[in-house]
Structures are given as C-alpha cells and as structure tokens.
Design an enzyme around this catalytic site. Structure first.
Site, PDB file in Angstrom:
ATOM      1  N   GLY A   1     -13.884 -15.477   5.744  1.00  9.42           N
ATOM      2  CA  GLY A   1     -13.257 -14.397   6.511  1.00  9.42           C
ATOM      3  C   GLY A   1     -13.703 -13.041   5.973  1.00  9.42           C
ATOM      4  O   GLY A   1     -14.714 -12.926   5.272  1.00  9.42           O
TER       5      GLY A   1
ATOM      6  N   TYR B   1      -2.943 -11.839  -4.175  1.00  6.48           N
ATOM      7  CA  TYR B   1      -2.221 -11.050  -5.193  1.00  6.48           C
ATOM      8  C   TYR B   1      -0.714 -11.230  -5.145  1.00  6.48           C
ATOM      9  O   TYR B   1       0.002 -10.663  -5.951  1.00  6.48           O
ATOM     10  CB  TYR B   1      -2.592  -9.562  -5.095  1.00  6.48           C
ATOM     11  CG  TYR B   1      -2.388  -8.957  -3.733  1.00  6.48           C
ATOM     12  CD1 TYR B   1      -3.443  -8.864  -2.841  1.00  6.48           C
ATOM     13  CD2 TYR B   1      -1.149  -8.475  -3.345  1.00  6.48           C
ATOM     14  CE1 TYR B   1      -3.268  -8.316  -1.588  1.00  6.48           C
ATOM     15  CE2 TYR B   1      -0.962  -7.919  -2.095  1.00  6.48           C
ATOM     16  CZ  TYR B   1      -2.024  -7.846  -1.221  1.00  6.48           C
ATOM     17  OH  TYR B   1      -1.850  -7.295   0.028  1.00  6.48           O
TER      18      TYR B   1
ATOM     19  N   LYS C   1      -9.711  -5.245  10.975  1.00  7.77           N
ATOM     20  CA  LYS C   1     -10.846  -4.737  10.194  1.00  7.77           C
ATOM     21  C   LYS C   1     -12.170  -4.764  10.959  1.00  7.77           C
ATOM     22  O   LYS C   1     -13.036  -3.928  10.726  1.00  7.77           O
ATOM     23  CB  LYS C   1     -11.003  -5.535   8.903  1.00  7.77           C
ATOM     24  CG  LYS C   1      -9.955  -5.199   7.858  1.00  7.77           C
ATOM     25  CD  LYS C   1     -10.213  -5.916   6.551  1.00  7.77           C
ATOM     26  CE  LYS C   1      -9.116  -5.602   5.558  1.00  7.77           C
ATOM     27  NZ  LYS C   1      -9.300  -6.244   4.267  1.00  7.77           N
TER      28      LYS C   1
ATOM     29  N   SER D   1       0.817  -1.224   0.000  1.00 11.42           N
ATOM     30  CA  SER D   1       0.000   0.000   0.000  1.00 11.42           C
ATOM     31  C   SER D   1       0.849   1.272   0.000  1.00 11.42           C
ATOM     32  O   SER D   1       0.531   2.213  -0.737  1.00 11.42           O
ATOM     33  CB  SER D   1      -0.972  -0.005   1.179  1.00 11.42           C
ATOM     34  OG  SER D   1      -1.949  -0.988   0.950  1.00 11.42           O
TER      35      SER D   1
ATOM     36  N   ASN E   1     -12.088  -0.965   6.240  1.00 11.52           N
ATOM     37  CA  ASN E   1     -10.706  -1.004   5.739  1.00 11.52           C
ATOM     38  C   ASN E   1     -10.160   0.392   5.454  1.00 11.52           C
ATOM     39  O   ASN E   1      -8.993   0.525   5.089  1.00 11.52           O
ATOM     40  CB  ASN E   1     -10.594  -1.895   4.486  1.00 11.52           C
ATOM     41  CG  ASN E   1     -11.043  -1.165   3.248  1.00 11.52           C
ATOM     42  OD1 ASN E   1     -12.028  -0.424   3.277  1.00 11.52           O
ATOM     43  ND2 ASN E   1     -10.316  -1.343   2.162  1.00 11.52           N
TER      44      ASN E   1
ATOM     45  N   ARG F   1     -13.688 -24.175   4.846  1.00 11.24           N
ATOM     46  CA  ARG F   1     -13.074 -25.293   5.559  1.00 11.24           C
ATOM     47  C   ARG F   1     -13.782 -25.528   6.895  1.00 11.24           C
ATOM     48  O   ARG F   1     -14.171 -26.640   7.210  1.00 11.24           O
ATOM     49  CB  ARG F   1     -11.592 -24.935   5.777  1.00 11.24           C
ATOM     50  CG  ARG F   1     -10.771 -25.970   6.443  1.00 11.24           C
ATOM     51  CD  ARG F   1      -9.350 -25.490   6.580  1.00 11.24           C
ATOM     52  NE  ARG F   1      -9.228 -24.284   7.417  1.00 11.24           N
ATOM     53  CZ  ARG F   1      -8.088 -23.716   7.749  1.00 11.24           C
ATOM     54  NH1 ARG F   1      -6.948 -24.211   7.296  1.00 11.24           N
ATOM     55  NH2 ARG F   1      -8.065 -22.632   8.498  1.00 11.24           N
TER      56      ARG F   1
ATOM     57  N   ASP G   1     -13.267  -2.468   0.298  1.00  9.35           N
ATOM     58  CA  ASP G   1     -12.954  -3.791  -0.270  1.00  9.35           C
ATOM     59  C   ASP G   1     -14.094  -4.262  -1.177  1.00  9.35           C
ATOM     60  O   ASP G   1     -13.863  -4.897  -2.209  1.00  9.35           O
ATOM     61  CB  ASP G   1     -12.758  -4.828   0.840  1.00  9.35           C
ATOM     62  CG  ASP G   1     -11.393  -4.713   1.510  1.00  9.35           C
ATOM     63  OD1 ASP G   1     -10.448  -4.215   0.862  1.00  9.35           O
ATOM     64  OD2 ASP G   1     -11.271  -5.122   2.674  1.00  9.35           O
TER      65      ASP G   1
ATOM     66  N   THR H   1      -8.442 -13.659  -4.984  1.00 11.01           N
ATOM     67  CA  THR H   1      -8.151 -12.431  -4.219  1.00 11.01           C
ATOM     68  C   THR H   1      -6.683 -12.372  -3.808  1.00 11.01           C
ATOM     69  O   THR H   1      -6.178 -11.299  -3.480  1.00 11.01           O
ATOM     70  CB  THR H   1      -9.026 -12.323  -2.942  1.00 11.01           C
ATOM     71  OG1 THR H   1      -8.695 -13.372  -2.056  1.00 11.01           O
ATOM     72  CG2 THR H   1     -10.497 -12.341  -3.270  1.00 11.01           C
TER      73      THR H   1
HETATM   74  N1  LIG Z   1      -6.847  -8.426  -3.162  1.00 11.52           N
HETATM   75  C1  LIG Z   1      -7.203  -7.783  -2.075  1.00 11.52           C
HETATM   76  O1  LIG Z   1      -7.383  -6.554  -2.055  1.00 11.52           O
HETATM   77  C2  LIG Z   1      -7.445  -8.566  -0.825  1.00 11.52           C
HETATM   78  C3  LIG Z   1      -8.067  -7.963   0.280  1.00 11.52           C
HETATM   79  C4  LIG Z   1      -8.267  -8.749   1.423  1.00 11.52           C
HETATM   80  C5  LIG Z   1      -7.869 -10.071   1.427  1.00 11.52           C
HETATM   81  N2  LIG Z   1      -7.283 -10.617   0.319  1.00 11.52           N
HETATM   82  C6  LIG Z   1      -6.881 -12.041   0.274  1.00 11.52           C
HETATM   83  O2  LIG Z   1      -7.875 -12.812   0.884  1.00 11.52           O
HETATM   84  C7  LIG Z   1      -7.291 -13.743   1.780  1.00 11.52           C
HETATM   85  C8  LIG Z   1      -8.210 -13.921   2.970  1.00 11.52           C
HETATM   86  O3  LIG Z   1      -8.245 -12.700   3.710  1.00 11.52           O
HETATM   87  P1  LIG Z   1      -9.252 -12.496   4.919  1.00 11.52           P
HETATM   88  O4  LIG Z   1      -9.056 -11.129   5.422  1.00 11.52           O
HETATM   89  O5  LIG Z   1     -10.619 -12.905   4.525  1.00 11.52           O
HETATM   90  O6  LIG Z   1      -8.645 -13.576   5.968  1.00 11.52           O
HETATM   91  P2  LIG Z   1      -9.356 -14.299   7.183  1.00 11.52           P
HETATM   92  O7  LIG Z   1     -10.430 -13.426   7.735  1.00 11.52           O
HETATM   93  O8  LIG Z   1      -8.263 -14.788   8.047  1.00 11.52           O
HETATM   94  O9  LIG Z   1     -10.076 -15.596   6.498  1.00 11.52           O
HETATM   95  C9  LIG Z   1      -9.330 -16.611   5.918  1.00 11.52           C
HETATM   96  C10 LIG Z   1     -10.255 -17.644   5.284  1.00 11.52           C
HETATM   97  O10 LIG Z   1      -9.449 -18.586   4.584  1.00 11.52           O
HETATM   98  C11 LIG Z   1      -9.721 -19.896   5.043  1.00 11.52           C
HETATM   99  N3  LIG Z   1      -8.491 -20.671   5.041  1.00 11.52           N
HETATM  100  C12 LIG Z   1      -7.308 -20.351   5.628  1.00 11.52           C
HETATM  101  N4  LIG Z   1      -6.378 -21.311   5.388  1.00 11.52           N
HETATM  102  C13 LIG Z   1      -7.007 -22.246   4.636  1.00 11.52           C
HETATM  103  C14 LIG Z   1      -6.579 -23.486   4.080  1.00 11.52           C
HETATM  104  N5  LIG Z   1      -5.318 -23.928   4.249  1.00 11.52           N
HETATM  105  N6  LIG Z   1      -7.471 -24.203   3.360  1.00 11.52           N
HETATM  106  C15 LIG Z   1      -8.732 -23.758   3.187  1.00 11.52           C
HETATM  107  N7  LIG Z   1      -9.207 -22.602   3.704  1.00 11.52           N
HETATM  108  C16 LIG Z   1      -8.337 -21.864   4.411  1.00 11.52           C
HETATM  109  C17 LIG Z   1     -10.261 -19.714   6.452  1.00 11.52           C
HETATM  110  O11 LIG Z   1     -11.036 -20.842   6.773  1.00 11.52           O
HETATM  111  P3  LIG Z   1     -11.398 -21.224   8.290  1.00 11.52           P
HETATM  112  O12 LIG Z   1     -12.627 -20.465   8.621  1.00 11.52           O
HETATM  113  O13 LIG Z   1     -11.587 -22.698   8.225  1.00 11.52           O
HETATM  114  O14 LIG Z   1     -10.206 -20.834   9.128  1.00 11.52           O
HETATM  115  C18 LIG Z   1     -11.089 -18.423   6.283  1.00 11.52           C
HETATM  116  O15 LIG Z   1     -12.337 -18.692   5.727  1.00 11.52           O
HETATM  117  C19 LIG Z   1      -5.933 -13.124   2.158  1.00 11.52           C
HETATM  118  O16 LIG Z   1      -5.000 -14.122   2.392  1.00 11.52           O
HETATM  119  C20 LIG Z   1      -5.570 -12.276   0.980  1.00 11.52           C
HETATM  120  O17 LIG Z   1      -4.724 -13.016   0.125  1.00 11.52           O
HETATM  121  C21 LIG Z   1      -7.054  -9.886  -0.783  1.00 11.52           C
END
Ligand SMILES: NC(=O)c1ccc[n+]([C@@H]2O[C@H](COP(=O)([O-])OP(=O)(O)OC[C@H]3O[C@@H](n4cnc5c(N)ncnc54)[C@H](OP(=O)(O)O)[C@@H]3O)[C@@H](O)[C@H]2O)c1
Length: 272
Positions: A124, A214, A65, A16, A85, A146, A98, A212
């Site tokens: 998440g 990157y 967040k 960022s 965010n 999961r 987002d 998502t």
């Molecule tokens: N491009 C963008 O602007 C942007 C913005 C935000 C996030 N993101 C991406 O989105 C991803 C998730 O972010 P978040 O903020 O939503 O994170 P979060 O709140 O921690 O949620 C993570 C999610 O991924 C699942 N997960 C984690 N490890 C896993 C695995 N090994 N196998 C299957 N499912 C798994 C978790 O499942 P459980 O519920 O079972 O733990 C949960 O549903 C980030 O890693 C990032 O790469 C991108």
C-alpha cells in the site's frame, strides 16, 4: 491565527493535532491544527475549500493520499511515487514526507540502508514510500504482499529507482537469515486489527525490525524483536519525522521532534 490540519476518513483517532499543536505552543507560533473528516466524494471541495478559507497547510491520510493528485501539483518524490501526504495549500502543491519520515527514523536508530537487504511486507501507500526511499539509498528491496498482483506491481514500479524484487508472502520462511532489515507496512498488529505477527516467527532473528504501526508502540512484532535482541525502529518515529519535515514545507524549518514525540505518545495513551 493561522490554520493547519489533516484530512482523512476516518480521522477521529489521529494524533497529528496533538503533535502539531504542542509544537506550535513550543515555538510560540500563533496557529491551530485540526482534524477534518473528509469523505472521498468531498475531497475536491475540501482542498479547494481549504484554500478559499485561508488554511495554510494540510496533511493527507488514508484514503486520500493518491486521489488528491487530481487537485494538487505533486513535487519531488511525491511525483515519482504518486502519493501526497502534505500540501502547501496556497500553492496547491503536494509533497510526500512519509519517505523522509521513514528514512530519518532508520537513520536516528543508527541504521544505514545502503548495501542492505530490506524486506517490506505490504504494497500500500506506506510500503510504496518506504520501498522508494530504500531503493534510492541503494538497498536491495524485497517486496512481499498478501495480494500477489499488488506486490508484483509495486516491485516493478520501484525497480525504476533501484534494486527491487517480489517474494511470495506464503514463502517468507525461505528468507530466514537472508534479510538485514524487516519492515511491516501492513496494519497487522495495529489496535483494532489482528494482534498477531505479519511474518513467520522464524525470520525475526538477527534483523533490524521496523514496524510502521504506531498504535500500540509495542506491537507483537516489536515485542518479539526486542525479546530476540533485534534492533527496533518504531512507527511513531516515522510519524514524528514526517511531521517534522512537513514543517520545513510550511515554515521553512523543522518542528521540534522531541516535543512532537512526547505529545504523540501522550495522545496515544489517551486513546486507550
Ligand atoms: N508510522 C507512520 O507514519 C505510518 C504512515 C503510514 C502508514 N502507517 C502504517 O502502515 C499501515 C499501512 O498503511 P497504508 O497506507 O500502506 O495502507 P494500505 O494502502 O491500505 O495498504 C495496506 C497493506 O497491508 C496489507 N494488509 C492488510 N491487512 C492485512 C492482513 N490481515 N494480512 C496481511 N497483509 C495485510 C494489504 O495487503 P493487500 O494488498 O493484500 O490488501 C496492503 O498491502 C497502516 O495501517 C499504518 O499502521 C504508518
């Protein structure tokens, strides 16, 4: 000089600062954007301290967040989904860009979600933002996760905004050929995480694929989708467009998406 920044924990790999500082230079805005590592127990002091120090705007990332809602007043979609965010610091006003970032990334790729079936993997913050955005745009949303209880909870919440159901993560192959848009909102495929597909290979066929993640830009999912001739939407575009929208809150106009995208890609390459 005005000061902006991002708070998260950890934060050192954030791209960022590169994106916003490049756009400040491009527009001739006398401002700097910094990354601040803020431990969860210090969040209150970081937010109130930022206001006391005259910091104008903050972005907020993992793990703050949702917890930041204790210290800022959520507006618009941020109130609906319970995640912030972007903060207008003087007003202590919390926004969620987002949702806009993800929807604009789809739109720029020529994907109109209306009437489509979208499968979101994850429950998440990212999954939640995208699920609400798609449901509001009249897509039918299928959430899988999961941890089943989290997925069911998210599907229940999103149902207030539109069509949304839960589908078990262990039975994704049943959805082969039934989904128009497939979205990975888990860290699977991210650098430093498991370099594998977040879904069975068989469902990556005749579907728009939006990852998502990157870093890297070409995740295992994106690479397979391209090999199979699927249209792809990159996580970097969601990141860029949430930043572009944050500028509307802070400055009243959009940041330059091209400048931000180039700077983000350059910063990502330097991280490798
Ligand atoms: N491009 C963008 O602007 C942007 C913005 C935000 C996030 N993101 C991406 O989105 C991803 C998730 O972010 P978040 O903020 O939503 O994170 P979060 O709140 O921690 O949620 C993570 C999610 O991924 C699942 N997960 C984690 N490890 C896993 C695995 N090994 N196998 C299957 N499912 C798994 C978790 O499942 P459980 O519920 O079972 O733990 C949960 O549903 C980030 O890693 C990032 O790469 C991108």
């Amino acid at each position: 000089m005005k000061c902006y920044g991002v708070i998260g924990y950890p934060i050192k790999h954030s791209v960022s600062p590169a994106m916003h500082n490049a756009a400040f230079r491009h527009e001739g805005i006398d401002a700097i954007y910094l990354a601040f590592e803020v431990r969860p127990e210090d969040l209150k002091y970081a937010v109130l301290g930022a206001r006391a120090l005259g910091i104008k705007g903050l972005n907020v990332t993992i793990p703050h967040k949702e917890s930041i809602l204790e210290y800022v007043r959520p507006t618009g979609i941020a109130r609906k989904i319970g995640a912030v965010n972007t903060v207008a610091v003087e007003r202590l006003e919390g926004h969620n860009t987002d949702v806009y970032g993800a929807m604009r990334a789809l739109e720029e790729a020529g994907v109109n979600p209306e009437g489509k079936i979208a499968l979101i993997v994850g429950a998440g913050g990212a999954a939640k933002a995208i699920a609400f955005g798609l449901a509001e745009r009249n897509a039918t949303v299928i959430v899988t996760n999961r941890t089943e209880s989290r997925g069911i909870k998210l599907a229940d919440e999103v149902r207030g905004a539109g069509d949304c159901i839960f589908h078990p993560y262990s039975r994704l192959e049943e959805l082969k050929g039934r989904v128009d848009i497939l979205i990975n909102a888990t860290p699977v495929g991210m650098r430093g995480f498991e370099s594998k597909l977040p879904v069975p290979e068989s469902i990556v066929e005749n579907v728009v694929v939006f990852d998502t993640v990157y870093n890297p830009m070409n995740t295992p999912l994106i690479s397979l989708a391209k090999k199979r001739g699927c249209k792809v939407v990159y996580g970097i575009d969601m990141l860029v467009f949430q930043a572009v929208e944050a500028w509307k809150i802070w400055f009243g106009f959009e940041g330059d998406a091209g400048v931000m995208r180039d700077a983000a890609i350059k910063a990502l390459l330097q991280l490798q």
